[in-house]
Enzyme design. Structure first.
Site, PDB file in Angstrom:
ATOM      1  N   ARG A  68      48.755  23.241  88.773  1.00  0.00           N
ATOM      2  CA  ARG A  68      48.896  24.210  89.871  1.00  0.00           C
ATOM      3  C   ARG A  68      49.800  25.332  89.384  1.00  0.00           C
ATOM      4  O   ARG A  68      50.888  25.072  88.876  1.00  0.00           O
ATOM      5  CB  ARG A  68      49.526  23.573  91.113  1.00  0.00           C
ATOM      6  CG  ARG A  68      50.046  24.623  92.087  1.00  0.00           C
ATOM      7  CD  ARG A  68      50.502  24.108  93.407  1.00  0.00           C
ATOM      8  NE  ARG A  68      49.366  23.712  94.222  1.00  0.00           N
ATOM      9  CZ  ARG A  68      49.423  23.577  95.549  1.00  0.00           C
ATOM     10  NH1 ARG A  68      50.540  23.811  96.202  1.00  0.00           N
ATOM     11  NH2 ARG A  68      48.358  23.208  96.223  1.00  0.00           N
ATOM     12  N   HIS A  96      41.077  27.469  94.744  1.00  0.00           N
ATOM     13  CA  HIS A  96      41.686  26.193  95.152  1.00  0.00           C
ATOM     14  C   HIS A  96      40.556  25.163  95.308  1.00  0.00           C
ATOM     15  O   HIS A  96      40.223  24.743  96.419  1.00  0.00           O
ATOM     16  CB  HIS A  96      42.448  26.402  96.463  1.00  0.00           C
ATOM     17  CG  HIS A  96      43.424  25.308  96.793  1.00  0.00           C
ATOM     18  ND1 HIS A  96      43.668  24.237  95.950  1.00  0.00           N
ATOM     19  CD2 HIS A  96      44.223  25.119  97.875  1.00  0.00           C
ATOM     20  CE1 HIS A  96      44.568  23.450  96.508  1.00  0.00           C
ATOM     21  NE2 HIS A  96      44.916  23.963  97.678  1.00  0.00           N
ATOM     22  N   GLN A 156      40.801  21.729  97.267  1.00  0.00           N
ATOM     23  CA  GLN A 156      40.821  21.961  98.722  1.00  0.00           C
ATOM     24  C   GLN A 156      39.386  22.090  99.250  1.00  0.00           C
ATOM     25  O   GLN A 156      39.057  21.625 100.346  1.00  0.00           O
ATOM     26  CB  GLN A 156      41.620  23.248  99.022  1.00  0.00           C
ATOM     27  CG  GLN A 156      41.710  23.594 100.495  1.00  0.00           C
ATOM     28  CD  GLN A 156      42.649  22.697 101.269  1.00  0.00           C
ATOM     29  OE1 GLN A 156      43.767  22.446 100.853  1.00  0.00           O
ATOM     30  NE2 GLN A 156      42.190  22.191 102.406  1.00  0.00           N
ATOM     31  N   ASP A 184      44.363  30.922 106.791  1.00  0.00           N
ATOM     32  CA  ASP A 184      45.385  30.502 105.816  1.00  0.00           C
ATOM     33  C   ASP A 184      46.604  31.394 106.061  1.00  0.00           C
ATOM     34  O   ASP A 184      46.513  32.402 106.779  1.00  0.00           O
ATOM     35  CB  ASP A 184      44.811  30.694 104.394  1.00  0.00           C
ATOM     36  CG  ASP A 184      45.773  30.305 103.286  1.00  0.00           C
ATOM     37  OD1 ASP A 184      46.722  29.540 103.543  1.00  0.00           O
ATOM     38  OD2 ASP A 184      45.573  30.771 102.137  1.00  0.00           O
ATOM     39  N   CYS A 196      43.967  25.141 105.446  1.00  0.00           N
ATOM     40  CA  CYS A 196      44.349  24.308 104.301  1.00  0.00           C
ATOM     41  C   CYS A 196      45.750  23.726 104.463  1.00  0.00           C
ATOM     42  O   CYS A 196      46.068  22.710 103.853  1.00  0.00           O
ATOM     43  CB  CYS A 196      44.252  25.117 103.011  1.00  0.00           C
ATOM     44  SG  CYS A 196      45.188  26.662 103.062  1.00  0.00           S
ATOM     45  N   ARG A 255      42.090  15.477 101.473  1.00  0.00           N
ATOM     46  CA  ARG A 255      42.542  15.943 100.159  1.00  0.00           C
ATOM     47  C   ARG A 255      42.662  14.756  99.209  1.00  0.00           C
ATOM     48  O   ARG A 255      42.300  14.836  98.040  1.00  0.00           O
ATOM     49  CB  ARG A 255      43.917  16.651 100.259  1.00  0.00           C
ATOM     50  CG  ARG A 255      43.972  17.920 101.092  1.00  0.00           C
ATOM     51  CD  ARG A 255      43.089  19.017 100.551  1.00  0.00           C
ATOM     52  NE  ARG A 255      43.298  19.246  99.123  1.00  0.00           N
ATOM     53  CZ  ARG A 255      44.354  19.879  98.578  1.00  0.00           C
ATOM     54  NH1 ARG A 255      45.301  20.381  99.350  1.00  0.00           N
ATOM     55  NH2 ARG A 255      44.457  20.054  97.277  1.00  0.00           N
TER      56      ARG A 255
HETATM   57  N1  NVA Z   1      46.946  30.814  99.971  1.00  0.00           N
HETATM   58  C1  NVA Z   1      47.923  29.756  99.993  1.00  0.00           C
HETATM   59  C2  NVA Z   1      47.257  28.423  99.946  1.00  0.00           C
HETATM   60  C3  NVA Z   1      48.189  27.237 100.040  1.00  0.00           C
HETATM   61  C4  NVA Z   1      47.488  25.925  99.993  1.00  0.00           C
HETATM   62  C5  NVA Z   1      48.871  29.917  98.821  1.00  0.00           C
HETATM   63  O1  NVA Z   1      48.393  30.211  97.703  1.00  0.00           O
HETATM   64  O2  NVA Z   1      50.082  29.806  99.009  1.00  0.00           O
HETATM   65  N1   CP Z   2      46.701  22.779 101.088  1.00  0.00           N
HETATM   66  C1   CP Z   2      47.531  22.592 100.045  1.00  0.00           C
HETATM   67  O1   CP Z   2      47.180  22.811  98.874  1.00  0.00           O
HETATM   68  O2   CP Z   2      48.754  22.180 100.393  1.00  0.00           O
HETATM   69  P1   CP Z   2      50.021  21.992  99.424  1.00  0.00           P
HETATM   70  O3   CP Z   2      50.465  23.394  99.024  1.00  0.00           O
HETATM   71  O4   CP Z   2      51.048  21.281 100.252  1.00  0.00           O
HETATM   72  O5   CP Z   2      49.600  21.219  98.229  1.00  0.00           O
END
Ligand code: NVA
Ligand code: CP
Length: 332
Positions: free
Chosen positions: A110, A137, A140, A233, A274, A319
């Site tokens: 990540r 993602h 997800q 989101d 998400c 998830r």
């Molecule tokens: N768009 C958000 C998704 C988090 C799961 C981020 O990148 O922070």
């Molecule tokens: N939806 C998601 O990816 O959540 P986290 O950032 O908590 O992993």
């Protein structure tokens, strides 16, 4: 019984790399593993293997999903947090990939640019799984598809409207996913936040073959009318500068998911997110923004978030089952 399909050794970097049949296969594996878990039937056939979990950004769901899924499968895990390793600071991605591939059977990443996870995969001889980048993602997406399929009993023809910043990982990924699965994707937001033109073109080409469609609209009433899934989101994603909050709140507030949006979508519509979500002032950032901008909710109202139409917690649980399926299918 899930039909067998060989995904062993494959990376999982974005859904664009997978056929609709492969995606369905991963969903079927996830559904099967979920059922087994609920019945208490262990599937721990990956004992003796280990996976590295690299998180250059924070996480609750993705990290926990990988750790629990790995544990269930019999896999050992090593978590590398945003500060505690040499990655990117003292050691290149190419070197890191080769070091980790010598010790682990799989690597989750990540972080920031999609090119980083792609480079990691290029240099790693073991599967690499994308746990979120700025652009995509994909884990997800599997959870979202499983949740939609469980609720509606099908994917094909489902209408999904995404509201908010459609240029980032979630908007991009949902557009690709809908195109692949023959679903109808609408980005309902102000023009500035429409997804990248090139990606829209790629998705329209895919959708032509699958029977899906891609619509971009600034009109809330039109974009949310009679849709099956309303999705949103956060307005500011991880890694974005603090200064963008003011403009995001101003520009995206008209695209907040609220009671009127859900009413327009219809009583059979569901709400998805998400997570994490800013639906009240019970978080540090939520409270700060509440004070700075005089608001109590952001991308979704508390009423919608807590309503019967909201599938967010089923989605969060999925998830784990879907991430388990990705590791199982690519390692077993
Ligand atoms: N768009 C958000 C998704 C988090 C799961 C981020 O990148 O922070
Ligand atoms: N939806 C998601 O990816 O959540 P986290 O950032 O908590 O992993």
């Amino acid at each position: 019984m899930v039909m067998n399909m060989d995904l062993k050794g494959r990376d999982f970097l974005k859904l664009l790399d997978f056929t609709p049949e492969e995606i369905i296969y991963l969903l079927d594996v996830a559904a099967d593993l979920k059922e087994k878990k609920k019945k208490g039937i262990p599937v721990d056939t990956l004992k003796g293997k280990n996976v590295a979990l690299i998180f250059e950004k924070t996480s609750t769901r993705t990290r926990c999903a990988f750790e629990v899924a790995a544990h269930d499968l019999g896999l050992g895990t090593t978590y590398l947090d945003p500060e505690g390793s040499q990655i990117g600071k003292k050691e290149s991605i190419a070197d890191t990939a080769r070091v980790l591939a010598g010790m682990f059977e799989g690597i989750e990443y990540r972080g920031y640019g999609q090119e980083i996870v792609e480079e990691l995969a290029e240099y790693s001889k073991v599967p690499v799984w994308n746990g979120l980048t700025n652009e995509f993602h994909p884990t997800q997406m599997l959870a979202d598809l499983l949740t939609i399929r469980e609720h509606f009993g099908r994917l094909k023809g489902i209408r999904l409207t995404y509201m908010g910043d459609a240029r980032y990982n979630m908007g991009n990924s949902l557009m690709v996913t809908c195109a692949k699965m023959g679903m109808h994707f609408t980005a309902c937001t102000t023009r500035k936040y429409f997804p990248d033109k090139m990606l829209v073109a790629v998705c329209r080409e895919i959708a032509e073959k699958t029977g899906g469609s891609i619509t971009l609209t600034e009109d809330v009433s039109e974009g949310t009318k009679n849709t099956d899934v309303i999705y949103t989101d956060v307005w500011v994603s991880m890694g974005e500068p603090d200064q963008v909050w003011a403009e995001r709140i101003k520009e995206l507030s008209p695209y907040q998911v609220n009671g009127a949006v859900m009413k327009n979508a219809g009583e059979n519509a569901v709400f998805m997110h998400c997570l994490p979500a800013f639906h009240d002032l019970k978080t540090k950032i939520g409270a700060q923004m509440g004070e700075r901008f005089g608001i109590t909710e952001m991308e979704v109202t508390d009423e919608v978030f807590e309503s019967k139409q909201s599938l967010v917690f089923e989605e969060a649980e999925n998830r784990m089952h879907t991430i388990k399926a990705v590791m199982y299918a690519t390692l077993a």
